[in-house]
Write a protein that holds these residues in place. Sequence first.
Motif, PDB file in Angstrom:
ATOM      1  N   ALA A   1       9.920  -8.349  -4.945  1.00 56.17           N
ATOM      2  CA  ALA A   1       8.950  -8.937  -3.482  1.00 56.17           C
ATOM      3  C   ALA A   1       7.766  -8.417  -3.344  1.00 56.17           C
ATOM      4  CB  ALA A   1      10.220  -8.723  -2.534  1.00 56.17           C
ATOM      5  N   SER A   2       7.565  -7.133  -3.613  1.00 52.03           N
ATOM      6  CA  SER A   2       6.021  -6.413  -3.404  1.00 52.03           C
ATOM      7  C   SER A   2       5.191  -7.161  -4.298  1.00 52.03           C
ATOM      8  CB  SER A   2       6.236  -5.036  -3.808  1.00 52.03           C
ATOM      9  OG  SER A   2       7.281  -4.276  -3.201  1.00 52.03           O
TER      10      SER A   2
ATOM     11  N   ALA B   1       6.455   8.087   4.378  1.00 44.07           N
ATOM     12  CA  ALA B   1       5.778   6.993   3.495  1.00 44.07           C
ATOM     13  C   ALA B   1       6.612   6.117   3.187  1.00 44.07           C
ATOM     14  CB  ALA B   1       4.700   7.469   2.741  1.00 44.07           C
ATOM     15  N   ALA B   2       8.043   6.681   2.599  1.00 41.73           N
ATOM     16  CA  ALA B   2       8.864   6.137   1.855  1.00 41.73           C
ATOM     17  C   ALA B   2       9.936   5.188   3.008  1.00 41.73           C
ATOM     18  CB  ALA B   2      10.039   6.874   1.302  1.00 41.73           C
ATOM     19  N   TYR B   3      10.053   5.990   4.230  1.00 41.21           N
ATOM     20  CA  TYR B   3      10.991   5.189   5.186  1.00 41.21           C
ATOM     21  C   TYR B   3       9.967   4.142   5.802  1.00 41.21           C
ATOM     22  CZ  TYR B   3      14.516   8.997   5.180  1.00 41.21           C
ATOM     23  OH  TYR B   3      15.408   9.565   5.054  1.00 41.21           O
ATOM     24  N   GLY B   4       8.762   4.342   6.009  1.00 36.65           N
ATOM     25  CA  GLY B   4       7.510   3.384   6.329  1.00 36.65           C
ATOM     26  C   GLY B   4       7.481   1.977   5.586  1.00 36.65           C
ATOM     27  N   GLN B   5       7.384   2.392   4.363  1.00 30.58           N
ATOM     28  CA  GLN B   5       7.545   1.077   3.304  1.00 30.58           C
ATOM     29  C   GLN B   5       8.860   0.609   3.386  1.00 30.58           C
ATOM     30  OE1 GLN B   5       8.876   1.743  -0.272  1.00 30.58           O
ATOM     31  NE2 GLN B   5       8.141  -0.148  -1.040  1.00 30.58           N
ATOM     32  N   GLU B   6       9.774   1.115   3.674  1.00 27.59           N
ATOM     33  CA  GLU B   6      10.830   0.476   3.549  1.00 27.59           C
ATOM     34  C   GLU B   6      11.265  -0.360   4.985  1.00 27.59           C
ATOM     35  OE1 GLU B   6      15.867   1.083   2.008  1.00 27.59           O
ATOM     36  OE2 GLU B   6      14.720   2.621   3.505  1.00 27.59           O
ATOM     37  N   LEU B   7      10.611   0.151   5.993  1.00 26.35           N
ATOM     38  CA  LEU B   7      10.769  -0.533   7.205  1.00 26.35           C
ATOM     39  C   LEU B   7       9.599  -1.724   7.209  1.00 26.35           C
ATOM     40  CD1 LEU B   7      11.308  -0.665  10.223  1.00 26.35           C
ATOM     41  CD2 LEU B   7       9.427   0.778  10.563  1.00 26.35           C
ATOM     42  N   VAL B   8       8.556  -1.669   6.704  1.00 27.24           N
ATOM     43  CA  VAL B   8       7.656  -2.734   6.954  1.00 27.24           C
ATOM     44  C   VAL B   8       8.110  -3.874   5.846  1.00 27.24           C
ATOM     45  CG1 VAL B   8       5.714  -1.683   8.037  1.00 27.24           C
ATOM     46  CG2 VAL B   8       5.900  -1.646   5.468  1.00 27.24           C
ATOM     47  N   LEU B   9       8.465  -3.260   4.635  1.00 26.64           N
ATOM     48  CA  LEU B   9       8.974  -4.402   3.751  1.00 26.64           C
ATOM     49  C   LEU B   9      10.130  -5.105   4.270  1.00 26.64           C
ATOM     50  CD1 LEU B   9       8.352  -3.139   0.084  1.00 26.64           C
ATOM     51  CD2 LEU B   9       7.216  -4.783   1.200  1.00 26.64           C
ATOM     52  N   GLY B  10      11.087  -4.374   4.727  1.00 25.16           N
ATOM     53  CA  GLY B  10      12.478  -4.994   5.367  1.00 25.16           C
ATOM     54  C   GLY B  10      12.065  -6.118   6.372  1.00 25.16           C
TER      55      GLY B  10
ATOM     56  N   VAL C   1      -4.481  -4.220  -2.276  1.00 27.68           N
ATOM     57  CA  VAL C   1      -4.287  -3.787  -3.657  1.00 27.68           C
ATOM     58  C   VAL C   1      -5.089  -2.574  -4.142  1.00 27.68           C
ATOM     59  CG1 VAL C   1      -4.265  -4.336  -6.287  1.00 27.68           C
ATOM     60  CG2 VAL C   1      -3.510  -6.106  -4.446  1.00 27.68           C
ATOM     61  N   VAL C   2      -6.333  -2.569  -3.707  1.00 29.33           N
ATOM     62  CA  VAL C   2      -7.055  -1.443  -3.534  1.00 29.33           C
ATOM     63  C   VAL C   2      -6.255  -0.110  -3.084  1.00 29.33           C
ATOM     64  CG1 VAL C   2      -9.536  -0.495  -3.057  1.00 29.33           C
ATOM     65  CG2 VAL C   2      -9.406  -2.891  -3.723  1.00 29.33           C
ATOM     66  N   GLY C   3      -5.987  -0.596  -1.715  1.00 30.64           N
ATOM     67  CA  GLY C   3      -5.136   0.625  -0.957  1.00 30.64           C
ATOM     68  C   GLY C   3      -3.903   0.909  -1.817  1.00 30.64           C
ATOM     69  N   PHE C   4      -3.327   0.213  -2.540  1.00 32.15           N
ATOM     70  CA  PHE C   4      -2.085   0.647  -3.110  1.00 32.15           C
ATOM     71  C   PHE C   4      -2.722   1.509  -4.334  1.00 32.15           C
ATOM     72  CE2 PHE C   4      -0.283  -0.444  -7.441  1.00 32.15           C
ATOM     73  CZ  PHE C   4       1.070   0.050  -7.156  1.00 32.15           C
ATOM     74  N   LEU C   5      -3.868   1.337  -4.987  1.00 28.67           N
ATOM     75  CA  LEU C   5      -4.217   2.024  -6.382  1.00 28.67           C
ATOM     76  C   LEU C   5      -4.702   3.364  -5.533  1.00 28.67           C
ATOM     77  CD1 LEU C   5      -6.609  -0.624  -8.329  1.00 28.67           C
ATOM     78  CD2 LEU C   5      -4.361   0.697  -8.962  1.00 28.67           C
ATOM     79  N   ALA C   6      -5.441   3.388  -4.275  1.00 35.43           N
ATOM     80  CA  ALA C   6      -6.019   4.777  -3.821  1.00 35.43           C
ATOM     81  C   ALA C   6      -4.562   5.459  -3.495  1.00 35.43           C
ATOM     82  CB  ALA C   6      -6.603   4.263  -2.423  1.00 35.43           C
ATOM     83  N   ALA C   7      -3.662   4.682  -2.955  1.00 37.65           N
ATOM     84  CA  ALA C   7      -2.178   5.690  -2.803  1.00 37.65           C
ATOM     85  C   ALA C   7      -1.826   6.291  -4.055  1.00 37.65           C
ATOM     86  CB  ALA C   7      -1.352   4.858  -1.932  1.00 37.65           C
ATOM     87  N   VAL C   8      -1.934   5.333  -5.063  1.00 36.09           N
ATOM     88  CA  VAL C   8      -1.463   6.052  -6.387  1.00 36.09           C
ATOM     89  C   VAL C   8      -2.121   7.090  -6.941  1.00 36.09           C
ATOM     90  CG1 VAL C   8      -1.088   5.489  -8.785  1.00 36.09           C
ATOM     91  CG2 VAL C   8      -0.502   3.842  -7.073  1.00 36.09           C
ATOM     92  N   LEU C   9      -3.401   7.058  -6.693  1.00 42.63           N
ATOM     93  CA  LEU C   9      -4.452   8.352  -7.123  1.00 42.63           C
ATOM     94  C   LEU C   9      -3.973   9.360  -6.116  1.00 42.63           C
ATOM     95  CD1 LEU C   9      -7.759   6.135  -7.687  1.00 42.63           C
ATOM     96  CD2 LEU C   9      -6.090   7.124  -9.456  1.00 42.63           C
ATOM     97  N   VAL C  10      -3.984   9.315  -5.009  1.00 43.44           N
ATOM     98  CA  VAL C  10      -3.517  10.162  -3.816  1.00 43.44           C
ATOM     99  C   VAL C  10      -2.375  10.954  -4.217  1.00 43.44           C
ATOM    100  CG1 VAL C  10      -3.351  11.025  -1.520  1.00 43.44           C
ATOM    101  CG2 VAL C  10      -5.059   9.351  -2.001  1.00 43.44           C
ATOM    102  N   ARG C  11      -1.385  10.287  -4.613  1.00 39.38           N
ATOM    103  CA  ARG C  11       0.021  10.819  -4.750  1.00 39.38           C
ATOM    104  C   ARG C  11      -0.138  11.614  -6.237  1.00 39.38           C
ATOM    105  NH1 ARG C  11       4.074  12.969  -6.003  1.00 39.38           N
ATOM    106  NH2 ARG C  11       6.162  12.166  -5.897  1.00 39.38           N
ATOM    107  N   THR C  12      -0.971  11.135  -6.996  1.00 40.83           N
ATOM    108  CA  THR C  12      -1.094  12.017  -8.245  1.00 40.83           C
ATOM    109  C   THR C  12      -1.980  13.401  -8.106  1.00 40.83           C
ATOM    110  OG1 THR C  12      -1.160   9.790  -9.282  1.00 40.83           O
ATOM    111  CG2 THR C  12      -2.046  11.764 -10.804  1.00 40.83           C
ATOM    112  N   PHE C  13      -3.160  13.211  -7.538  1.00 37.75           N
ATOM    113  CA  PHE C  13      -4.024  14.281  -7.636  1.00 37.75           C
ATOM    114  C   PHE C  13      -3.944  15.270  -6.349  1.00 37.75           C
ATOM    115  CE2 PHE C  13      -5.921  10.994 -10.473  1.00 37.75           C
ATOM    116  CZ  PHE C  13      -5.693  11.807 -11.678  1.00 37.75           C
TER     117      PHE C  13
ATOM    118  N   VAL D   1       0.683  -1.298   0.080  1.00 34.56           N
ATOM    119  CA  VAL D   1       0.004   0.113   0.008  1.00 34.56           C
ATOM    120  C   VAL D   1       0.868   1.429  -0.068  1.00 34.56           C
ATOM    121  CG1 VAL D   1      -1.797   1.403   1.316  1.00 34.56           C
ATOM    122  CG2 VAL D   1      -1.927  -1.227   0.995  1.00 34.56           C
ATOM    123  N   LEU D   2       1.747   1.227   0.869  1.00 30.10           N
ATOM    124  CA  LEU D   2       2.644   2.440   0.979  1.00 30.10           C
ATOM    125  C   LEU D   2       3.531   2.703  -0.377  1.00 30.10           C
ATOM    126  CD1 LEU D   2       3.890   2.033   4.647  1.00 30.10           C
ATOM    127  CD2 LEU D   2       2.297   3.665   3.738  1.00 30.10           C
TER     128      LEU D   2
END
Length: 367
Positions: free
Chosen positions: A139-140, A305-314, A282-294, A80-81
């Motif tokens: 991996a994602s 968000a970038a640091y959080g994504q790396e933390l949870v994925l790691g 995956v719906v959350g991922f799409l929502a994040a993309v739309l938020v980032r765009t508009f 999602v992140l």
Amino acid sequence: MNRAANSASLRRISPGLALALVAFGLALLISFLVPAIPTLTACVVLGILFSALPWRNFVRTEVKPGLAIAARRLLRIGVVLLGFKLSLVNIAELGWLVLGMIVLIVVITFFFTWGLGRMMRLPGQQSLLIAAGFSICGASAIGAMAGMTRAKDSDTATPIALVTLCGTLAIAVLPALRPLLGLDSAEFGMWTGASVHDVGQVVATAQIAGATALAVAVVVKLTRVAMLAPMVALAGVVVARSDRKAAGASGASDELDESDAAVGTAADLTPVKRPAILPLFVVGFLAAVLVRTFVPLPDSFLEVAAYGQELVLGMALFGLGATISIGNLVRTGGRALAVALISWAVIALLSLGAVEIARAAGVAALG
């Protein structure tokens, strides 16, 4: 009562989550000392090494619940992140020719790898997961497909290890091939973004050729990431159709056996639980993309968000790595390794062909 249960559950998963957090910190240190090793790659390797320790059975009962939470739930949060890294505006700047070629490469590589894995009779959902990891975003994508199919951790671990292995090899192999192929910085960036798996591996590979290569590689790579949702949805349709055919064949078999007719009728009344075509994360991922765009998000939010994504994925990748048995991988992973290496070669060649087409067409994004 609920409070007591929640407290007991927290105590049960805390050791594993704490171990995954410590492993992530160690991976950060390794990446800092050796910049060519992405943090997420180091997390997988540390998980595999942990699984090989002689005393791992002694602590398995303590850390297993927390590592299972990390491997599944944190991986989905990371997907999602990941959406907050992706702007549709940046993708559109590549132009229709490059976009079309990237989409075509993803689709061809995905179905080629999936079919090859099925032909090689890989167990469980490994064919689908390897196809997702190598064609989309490492991996994602494996985590997203595993969530859609409810794949076992044992099926997920081997594709994670293979995508890490090939992505790490790419960091050394692609820059070495660049002068032989006569690629300039922008062309090398496109080749890297179109053929390397995880975002971290793309960054580690492309930055060797400079800022221009890195910028092009990241945009091309994130365009592949944008294919995550439609490919998961498409695979969901195919898997659901396969399940229906299997259920229909089973029903027909029951009808032929009159002695089991009553049993067959009872089974028909039981609903078959199928995976969702588009899982919630995956719906959350799409929502994040739309938020980032508009939505004009502040830089501070995007950094968090970038640091959080790396933390949870790691933490998730350490948990998945810890489920890998090196002995089992050596004994049974030969076919999976062959599929992975062939897929890697195919996507590299297709991506190189796309670079040549873009060069011949004089694509402005690569100029």
